[in-house]
Enzyme design. Structure first.
Site, PDB file in Angstrom:
ATOM      1  CG  ASP A 163      -1.668   1.223   1.482  1.00  0.00           C
ATOM      2  OD1 ASP A 163      -2.252   1.740   0.515  1.00  0.00           O
ATOM      3  OD2 ASP A 163      -1.699   1.704   2.634  1.00  0.00           O
ATOM      4  CG  ASP A 194      -1.627   7.819   0.747  1.00  0.00           C
ATOM      5  OD1 ASP A 194      -1.095   8.919   0.905  1.00  0.00           O
ATOM      6  OD2 ASP A 194      -2.079   7.425  -0.348  1.00  0.00           O
TER       7      ASP A 194
HETATM    8 MG   LIG Z   1      -2.970   3.224   3.250  1.00  0.00          MG
END
Ligand SMILES: [Mg+2]
Length: 249
Positions: free
Chosen positions: A25, A27
């Protein structure tokens, strides 16, 4: 923060690039969450680090994010590998996951932008949708949710994706675990144990998918999670990835 006393902080094993496929992922996992989405601070060497990591894994590495692909490409300049954006509905380095953009996209985006403007909230444009952020006005969250739910009744083919202090309208039927299933069919992923790293509720299905396919999931930061392992911060993630590279060398 994860409560150390309860013993649910299990650090991941040392990264073995020869055996795993890495799904990251963006952020809250590679970079800290910022007050606004465009204010994230990206480490200068991250493109180079991901490129070396991808080579160490023989290409079995992908970024899997809710962000638009164009933003990921900007933030991760210098990394040319696989990327899945918009919660699984757009991708780089593989066939596009979505056949046709839902009708009404532009109108729905205009409505979200207007709603955000009218309520002093932040609008985030997405390739296949749009998000309203209420970090600056947490009390506006419930009303924003109701507005977004109403949009899904008026525009078909969309779903509401809750995120950290934000609600996002995105094409229905796409997900990060769906993205992992597609990516895993690529030849470079064959025979490797999937390892997924994510921080958000949107990452949970992907964390569980990795664990259900003989790999493991690493939850970043606090919050309930079905992940088998945890790391505290993006800084810890980068240190863990770098340590895996050093083992390889
Ligand atoms: Mg995230």
């Amino acid at each position: 923060m994860v409560d150390m006393d309860t013993g649910d902080f299990t650090p991941p094993p040392r990264l073995d690039c020869a055996k795993v496929a890495i799904f990251l992922d963006f952020d809250g996992t590679l970079v800290d969450i910022a007050p606004t989405p465009d204010a994230v601070k990206v480490p200068a060497d991250i493109g180079d680090m991901l490129t070396r990591l991808e080579a160490a894994c023989n290409g079995a590495l992908a970024i899997v994010s809710g962000r638009s692909l164009s933003e990921l490409e900007q933030f991760l300049d210098g990394f040319d590998g696989l990327m899945v954006g918009s919660h699984g509905s757009e991708a780089r380095g593989m066939a596009p996951p979505m056949d046709a953009i839902p009708a009404g996209l532009a109108d729905a985006q205009s409505e979200i932008r207007a709603y955000a403007d009218d309520n002093g909230l932040l609008y985030e444009h997405k390739t296949h949708g749009g998000a309203v952020h209420f970090r600056t006005r947490p009390e506006a969250g419930p009303a924003a949710r109701a507005f977004m739910d109403d949009l899904t009744r008026r525009y078909t083919g969309f779903a509401v994706q809750p995120a950290k202090m934000a609600f996002e309208l995105r094409p229905d039927g796409f997900s990060k675990d769906g993205a992992l299933a597609l990516l895993s069919q690529l030849p470079q992923f064959a025979g490797r144990a999937p390892v997924y790293l994510g921080d958000d509720s949107t990452d949970e299905p992907a964390l569980l998918w990795a664990q259900a396919h003989d790999g493991y999931g690493i939850k970043i930061g606090d919050g309930a999670s079905g992940a088998s392992h945890h790391l505290d911060t993006p800084e810890d993630v980068l240190a863990w990835l770098r340590a895996g590279l050093e083992t390889k060398a």
